[in-house]
Motif scaffolding. Sequence first.
Motif, PDB file in Angstrom:
ATOM      1  N   ASP A  21       0.846  -1.195   0.000  1.00  0.00           N
ATOM      2  CA  ASP A  21       0.000   0.000   0.000  1.00  0.00           C
ATOM      3  C   ASP A  21       0.885   1.250   0.000  1.00  0.00           C
ATOM      4  N   LYS A  23      -0.208   4.218  -0.567  1.00  0.00           N
ATOM      5  CA  LYS A  23      -0.968   5.341  -0.008  1.00  0.00           C
ATOM      6  C   LYS A  23      -0.544   5.606   1.429  1.00  0.00           C
ATOM      7  N   GLU A  26       2.554   7.607   1.295  1.00  0.00           N
ATOM      8  CA  GLU A  26       2.243   8.973   0.874  1.00  0.00           C
ATOM      9  C   GLU A  26       1.647   9.776   2.030  1.00  0.00           C
ATOM     10  N   ASP A  27       0.721   9.142   2.763  1.00  0.00           N
ATOM     11  CA  ASP A  27       0.098   9.818   3.904  1.00  0.00           C
ATOM     12  C   ASP A  27       1.137  10.142   4.978  1.00  0.00           C
TER      13      ASP A  27
END
Length: 146
Positions: A21, A23, A26-27
């Motif tokens: 993942d 994401k 990125e978060d």
Amino acid sequence: MAQTQDFTAMMKDMMGAFPVDTKGMEDAFKTTASMSEKLTAVALEAAEKSTELSSQWTKETLTKLSDMSKAKAEPADYAKAMTDFASAQAEVAAENMAAFAEIAKKVQMDTVELMMAAGKDIQEDASAAVKKATDDLTAAAKKAGA
């Protein structure tokens, strides 16, 4: 003759079975960048206030030095001017040191607030990432077992 196994294909299949993942990464980067921006703002504000305070203190000192250095009619007036200057400097120094302490205290409070908020955000992000990773691995295990 024996043929060697194609490890590239095997690794590709194995890595495909474990989804990654991006994401979450990125978060995490966005959270870190946001916190860095806020901490920088706190530091810059403190630097600006400290610079203004130092500049004001210097101007006041120079003004008082100018008054002290003026020619006097009596020798005793020089001693009085020096005493007045020293007394005024001691008073101004105490006031300015208190002001610097207030700036430092505000920086400390703002930093603690930011760290606590970031810790809460990171904990929530980590919890969500672990839940998603668990769900993805469970799904991958079911898919592999089917």
